[in-house]
Design a protein around this motif. Structure first.
Motif, mmCIF file in Angstrom:
data_model
loop_
_atom_site.group_PDB
_atom_site.id
_atom_site.type_symbol
_atom_site.label_atom_id
_atom_site.label_comp_id
_atom_site.label_asym_id
_atom_site.label_seq_id
_atom_site.Cartn_x
_atom_site.Cartn_y
_atom_site.Cartn_z
ATOM 1 N N ALA A 162 -13.222 49.684 126.901
ATOM 2 C CA ALA A 162 -11.720 48.787 126.801
ATOM 3 C C ALA A 162 -11.777 47.236 126.604
ATOM 4 N N TRP A 163 -10.804 46.627 126.093
ATOM 5 C CA TRP A 163 -10.989 45.466 125.999
ATOM 6 C C TRP A 163 -9.999 44.145 127.164
ATOM 7 N N PHE A 164 -10.738 43.391 127.474
ATOM 8 C CA PHE A 164 -9.923 42.411 128.440
ATOM 9 C C PHE A 164 -9.460 41.675 127.531
ATOM 10 N N ALA B 69 -20.331 36.017 123.529
ATOM 11 C CA ALA B 69 -19.399 36.981 124.651
ATOM 12 C C ALA B 69 -18.989 35.468 125.146
ATOM 13 N N GLU B 70 -20.231 34.700 124.044
ATOM 14 C CA GLU B 70 -20.555 32.988 125.313
ATOM 15 C C GLU B 70 -18.934 32.552 124.301
ATOM 16 N N MET B 71 -18.703 32.885 123.377
ATOM 17 C CA MET B 71 -17.674 31.727 123.108
ATOM 18 C C MET B 71 -15.872 32.551 122.807
ATOM 19 N N THR B 72 -15.610 33.621 123.433
ATOM 20 C CA THR B 72 -14.709 34.016 123.444
ATOM 21 C C THR B 72 -13.539 34.785 124.881
ATOM 22 N N ARG B 73 -12.463 34.914 125.000
ATOM 23 C CA ARG B 73 -11.580 34.780 126.169
ATOM 24 C C ARG B 73 -11.815 36.330 125.846
ATOM 25 N N THR B 74 -12.641 37.374 125.666
ATOM 26 C CA THR B 74 -12.361 38.703 126.023
ATOM 27 C C THR B 74 -13.963 39.164 127.349
ATOM 28 N N SER B 75 -13.390 40.062 126.707
ATOM 29 C CA SER B 75 -14.717 41.177 128.062
ATOM 30 C C SER B 75 -13.912 42.331 127.686
ATOM 31 N N GLU C 278 -8.993 47.550 136.283
ATOM 32 C CA GLU C 278 -8.913 48.233 135.854
ATOM 33 C C GLU C 278 -7.154 47.951 135.328
ATOM 34 N N ALA C 279 -6.353 47.528 135.976
ATOM 35 C CA ALA C 279 -5.233 47.330 135.894
ATOM 36 C C ALA C 279 -5.211 46.332 135.291
ATOM 37 N N PHE C 280 -6.120 45.484 134.253
ATOM 38 C CA PHE C 280 -5.700 44.585 133.749
ATOM 39 C C PHE C 280 -6.269 45.035 132.703
ATOM 40 N N ALA C 281 -6.914 46.120 131.727
ATOM 41 C CA ALA C 281 -7.568 46.451 130.704
ATOM 42 C C ALA C 281 -6.183 46.814 129.338
ATOM 43 N N LEU C 282 -6.770 45.833 128.021
ATOM 44 C CA LEU C 282 -5.346 46.190 127.053
ATOM 45 C C LEU C 282 -4.635 44.721 127.215
ATOM 46 N N SER C 283 -4.822 44.227 128.360
ATOM 47 C CA SER C 283 -4.030 42.409 128.820
ATOM 48 C C SER C 283 -2.895 43.497 129.509
ATOM 49 N N ALA C 284 -2.655 44.086 129.464
ATOM 50 C CA ALA C 284 -1.498 44.969 130.522
ATOM 51 C C ALA C 284 -0.883 44.357 131.278
ATOM 52 N N THR C 285 -1.677 43.048 132.496
ATOM 53 C CA THR C 285 -1.414 42.350 133.332
ATOM 54 C C THR C 285 -2.165 41.266 132.688
ATOM 55 N N SER C 286 -1.319 40.416 133.062
ATOM 56 C CA SER C 286 -2.362 38.307 132.927
ATOM 57 C C SER C 286 -2.892 38.477 134.099
ATOM 58 N N MET C 287 -3.696 37.418 134.316
ATOM 59 C CA MET C 287 -4.875 37.311 134.547
ATOM 60 C C MET C 287 -4.770 35.986 135.230
ATOM 61 N N PRO C 288 -4.412 35.817 136.946
ATOM 62 C CA PRO C 288 -3.637 34.455 137.437
ATOM 63 C C PRO C 288 -4.593 33.243 137.234
ATOM 64 N N ALA C 289 -4.070 32.537 136.807
ATOM 65 C CA ALA C 289 -5.422 31.687 136.131
ATOM 66 C C ALA C 289 -4.999 30.454 137.227
ATOM 67 N N ASP C 290 -4.364 30.754 138.387
ATOM 68 C CA ASP C 290 -4.323 29.384 139.274
ATOM 69 C C ASP C 290 -5.551 29.936 139.907
ATOM 70 N N THR C 291 -6.003 30.986 139.942
ATOM 71 C CA THR C 291 -7.092 31.330 141.282
ATOM 72 C C THR C 291 -8.873 31.881 140.178
ATOM 73 N N ALA C 292 -8.381 31.767 139.627
ATOM 74 C CA ALA C 292 -9.747 31.882 138.545
ATOM 75 C C ALA C 292 -10.350 31.035 139.056
ATOM 76 N N LEU C 293 -12.057 31.880 138.791
ATOM 77 C CA LEU C 293 -12.822 31.069 138.767
ATOM 78 C C LEU C 293 -13.666 29.674 137.583
ATOM 79 N N GLY D 119 -12.301 35.494 135.771
ATOM 80 C CA GLY D 119 -11.565 35.828 135.438
ATOM 81 C C GLY D 119 -10.497 36.382 137.168
ATOM 82 N N LEU D 120 -11.269 37.213 137.624
ATOM 83 C CA LEU D 120 -10.050 37.951 138.256
ATOM 84 C C LEU D 120 -10.973 37.716 139.739
ATOM 85 N N ALA D 121 -11.707 36.776 140.191
ATOM 86 C CA ALA D 121 -12.377 37.000 141.504
ATOM 87 C C ALA D 121 -11.381 36.496 142.295
#
Length: 382
Positions: A163-165, A147-153, A119-134, A110-112
């Motif tokens: 903390a949740w991402f 975890a294979e089925m969820t949108r969380t880490s 750490e800046a993305f903890a608790l959804s403080a910042t959205s992950m850049p979808a256009d550069t995710a792998l 998600g953050l590649a």
């Protein structure tokens, strides 16, 4: 009016030997470049990592290994995995292992494409850049986290807190459920991870976010755990039980992806941060304490769970759950694990920002004294 969502489910390939078609699955998502195989280092002794890596290499794929992480992976370890993915020009990530490996792989994918620290993305403080995710493929080797089925880490911050991402960029492109990969999981981990799946399903079915659509996933998972967990613990070579537990964990993962968890997970995460108690064991012990309180105050929420467990009334759930925990050999006493941990400190951490939303979504509203009381029960039950 209350609206609910049933999120999309990733494509799933399941069945004994499913990893044999992994290279075919990858071909649908790989756009050139190398594959980052984020594999649980504990699997090295089984030969599983090399077997899968060699299978992919024999199909002409370039595989880069990453196993430099521990249980409950940290944001620092994800930063290192991301750096490897960039330097090796990886265009796809595979997560192979239990929840730790899958959480690291999801966050890495998600953050590649960003230089921002994880750490800046903890608790959804910042959205992950979808256009550069792998894109990434999840291949679980345990049956519990979902975890294979969820949108969380769940990652460990530099402070030591877990903390949740959460982000849609962390939804798997494809899930491979191969029960053969779980055959070597020892009984105590089979028990702890299987109970984690049961707690996921039970909390998703009864918390404040519960609804009939999500109950289909949650209650099916409960029925499967009740049918297969004890067999899988007793006979790890039983493929029917192993496949059943994989399916249960995936269904429970769908349930928490749509409905979240509740106070047992808030306390369980606090136990993980403060006492390094294994997650599956921590949430199971927390649910043992929470069930009588919750059912006494909100019995109607538990009727579907009771029926899924083969029971007539919700009031029978706590004893049934307690007996199951003990029959599969989970250690109930935390006296040796957390000798100096107080109920007050545990309760304080259960309402930290990374945990409070789980406490707030509990089936029954909790006062501060209620929460301290539950934490006292968790720490003293034996």
């Amino acid at each position: 009016m209350i609206c609910h969502e049933l999120a999309a489910v990733p494509p799933i390939t399941m069945g004994a030997g499913a990893t044999a078609v992994l290279s075919d699955i990858l071909a649908k998502h790989l756009q050139g470049g190398a594959i980052l195989l984020a594999a649980d280092p504990g699997l090295a002794a089984t030969g599983m990592i090399e077997t899968i890596a060699n299978q992919l290499r024999s199909a002409g794929l370039d595989v880069v290994m990453f196993s430099d992480f521990a249980a409950d992976p940290s944001v620092t370890e994800v930063d290192a995995a991301r750096a490897t993915a960039r330097s090796e020009r990886c265009s796809l990530v595979i997560g192979l292992g239990g929840g730790s490996a899958l959480d690291l792989a999801k966050a890495t994918a998600g953050l590649a494409g960003t230089e921002e620290p994880t750490e800046a993305f903890a608790l959804s403080a910042t959205s992950m850049p979808a256009d550069t995710a792998l894109p990434f493929i999840t291949v679980p080797t345990t049956s519990g986290t979902g975890a294979e089925m969820t949108r969380t880490s769940v990652l460990t911050l530099t402070s030591g807190a877990k903390a949740w991402f959460w982000d849609p960029a962390m939804r798997s492109a494809h899930v491979v459920l191969d029960p053969d990969l779980t055959l070597t999981l020892p009984p105590h981990l089979t028990a702890a991870t299987g109970l984690d799946a049961l707690v996921h399903a039970l909390e998703a079915a009864t918390n404040q976010n519960a609804h009939a659509g999500n109950a289909v996933y949650a209650e099916a998972a409960i029925r499967m755990v009740m049918r297969h967990l004890e067999v899988a613990v007793r006979d790890g070579a039983d493929q029917t039980a192993r496949a059943g537990m994989q399916h249960a964990a995936a269904l429970a993962g769908m349930a928490i992806d749509n409905g979240g968890t509740a106070v047992a997970h808030a306390i369980g995460h606090a136990l993980g941060s403060l006492g390094h108690v294994h997650h599956g064991r921590a949430v199971a012990l927390a649910l043992m304490a929470a069930l009588p309180f919750n059912i006494a105050g909100a019995p109607a929420r538990f009727q579907g769970v009771a029926e899924a467990m083969g029971l007539s009334t919700p009031e029978a759930i706590p004893e049934t759950f307690d007996n199951l925990v003990r029959r599969v050999g989970l250690a109930v006493s935390l006296a040796e694990d957390c000798p100096s941990l107080t109920p007050e400190l545990l309760a304080e951490h259960a309402v930290m920002p990374e945990n409070v939303w789980m406490t707030q979504s509990n089936a029954r509203a909790l006062s501060h004294d209620d929460l301290v009381g539950l934490c006292r029960t968790v720490l003293t039950q034996a």
